[in-house]
Design an enzyme around this catalytic site. Structure first.
Site: not given
Length: 363
Positions: A16, A125, A152
Site C-alpha cells: 500500500l 476491517d 493484530y
C-alpha cells in the site's frame, strides 16, 4: 507560487505504501518522502533533500521518529507501516504492540506538535468481529461496534485510539488557537489487499493462495488433496484503488469548499464490494492460469492459527458521502458514485502475470 504539501509516508516499501507514494508523486502539488526499513539504505538528509529515494526509519525508536519529523517538517503523515500478519502478530504480541500501537502514538503526538500537520492512519476491517461476540454484523459503518478477535485486530484498534486520543492532551500545541488543539486525524480502514508489483505471492495474503496451484504438479496420478478455506468471506482490494481514494480524501480535505472539522477525527472505509472465500479465489486463479484445480477442496471449518472473523465487510457509503461521490447514483450501502474499483478477475490476472511461469511450470 503555492508551496507543495509535504507528505511523509511510513511503510512506503510495502504494497500500500508504494502505491500511495506513486499516486501522490503524480503531481507537483505534493512533495513526498517515503520511509522503509529493510528495503531502505540511507537516512533522510535535509541538506540534499533526498526525497527521490526511500529513506530508512526504524519506527521502534522514538528518537528516529522525532528526528525525521523535525527535519522534514511534514504537513501530512500517512502511516502505513505495521505488522499486518495475524499469525506473526500472535507469535510476538509485545513487538506487535510496539510497532502498531506505541510507534503510532509517538507519530501522532509529533504530528500534533507540528502546527497544522495532519495524520492518516491505515487501519483494518479486523477491528470488527463478524458479530461472533458483539452481535454487530456486517456490513459495518464507521461507528459500528468494534470487537477484534486476534492480536493484530486489537493492536490496530489500539492504534486508532492512540491517534484519536492525542486531542485529549491539553499540553500539546500551546494556546487554544493552535491548530494542534483542533487535532483532526483521518483513519482509513481497509480489507485484505493485493498489488500488481509484488516481489512474490507471499507478499499478499490474497496472492499467496496461488501456491496451492503448484501442488497438483507433484504427482499427476496421485495428487494430494488440498483443503482451502471456504469459511471466511473476504473482499480483496487492489492497493491502487485504495491509494486513489486516499488521494481523493486528501485533495478534498485541502480544498477550500471542504467543511472544516475542529477536534476529533474522521474514519473512512475503503474496500471493494466484491466478495470471495480463499477457495473461490484459488479456483478463479486456476481459471485465469488454465491450471487444473480438482485437487483443491473447500474447507467449511474456521482456519487454524490466529483467530479470524468470518465476515468483516466494510460499508463505504460514508466515504462516498464525504467525497460527494454518491450523489444521484441511487441507493445502497456500497454506492460508489463515479469511482470504480478494479474488478477482482481483472486485478488478480494482472497481479499473477509476473508469476505465471513459476505457477504453470510443469517441471
Amino acid at each position: 507560487m503555492k508551496s507543495p504539501v509535504r507528505i511523509l509516508i511510513t511503510g512506503a516499501s510495502g504494497m500500500l505504501g508504494r502505491s500511495i507514494l506513486r499516486h501522490f508523486k503524480e503531481t507537483t502539488d505534493y512533495q513526498c518522502l517515503g520511509t522503509g526499513l529493510s528495503r531502505a539504505s540511507s537516512a533522510y538528509d535535509p541538506a540534499n533533500n533526498n526525497t527521490d529515494e526511500l529513506v530508512k526509519l526504524d519506527l521502534l525508536h522514538e528518537t528516529a521518529i522525532q528526528h525525521i519529523m523535525t527535519k522534514f517538517q511534514p504537513d501530512l503523515v500517512i502511516h502505513c507501516a505495521a505488522e499486518r500478519r495475524p499469525d506473526k502478530a500472535a507469535q510476538n504480541p509485545a513487538r506487535t504492540k510496539r510497532l502498531n500501537v506505541d510507534s503510532t502514538a509517538i507519530l501522532a503526538r509529533e504530528c500534533a506538535l507540528l502546527s497544522g500537520c495532519r495524520m492518516i492512519y491505515i487501519s483494518t476491517d479486523y477491528v470488527f468481529d463478524g458479530g461472533i461476540k458483539t452481535g454487530a454484523f456486517p456490513p459495518y459503518q464507521v461507528e459500528a461496534q468494534t470487537g477484534p478477535v486476534n492480536d493484530y485486530g486489537v493492536s490496530k484498534l489500539e492504534g486508532e485510539k492512540a491517534v484519536l486520543d492525542v486531542k485529549l492532551d491539553a499540553d500539546v500545541g500551546g494556546s487554544e488557537s493552535s491548530p494542534s488543539l483542533s487535532w483532526s486525524p483521518f483513519i482509513v480502514r481497509v480489507p485484505v489487499l493485493y498489488a500488481l508489483d509484488c516481489e512474490n505471492p507471499e507478499e499478499s495474503a490474497s496472492l499467496t493462495v496461488a501456491n496451492a496451484l503448484k501442488l497438483q504438479k507433484k504427482n499427476t496420478e496421485e495428487t494430494s488433496k488440498v483443503k482451502m478455506d471456504n469459511w471466511g468471506v473476504r473482499f480483496p482490494t487492489l492497493v491502487d484503488d485504495v491509494a486513489k481514494v486516499i488521494r481523493m480524501i486528501v485533495d478534498h480535505s485541502l480544498s477550500s469548499s471542504s467543511p472544516s472539522r475542529s477536534g476529533g477525527g474522521q474514519i473512512f472505509h475503503v474496500a471493494s464490494p466484491q466478495r470471495c472465500t480463499k477457495y473461490e479465489l484459488v479456483k478463479l486463479m486456476g481459471e485465469i492460469l488454465n491450471i487444473d484445480t480438482s485437487h483443491i477442496e473447500p474447507d467449511s471449518e474456521p482456519p487454524s492459527g490466529a483467530a479470524r472473523p468470518q465476515n468483516t465487510q466494510l460499508d463505504c457509503s460514508q466515504t462516498w458521502e464525504f467525497l460527494n461521490q454518491g450523489q444521484d447514483q441511487g441507493q445502497g450501502d456500497q454506492c460508489q458514485g463515479s469511482f470504480q474499483f478494479t474488478p477482482l478477475r481483472e486485478g488478480i490476472e494482472q497481479a499473477l502475470a509476473p508469476f505465471k511461469s513459476m505457477l504453470t511450470d510443469t517441471e
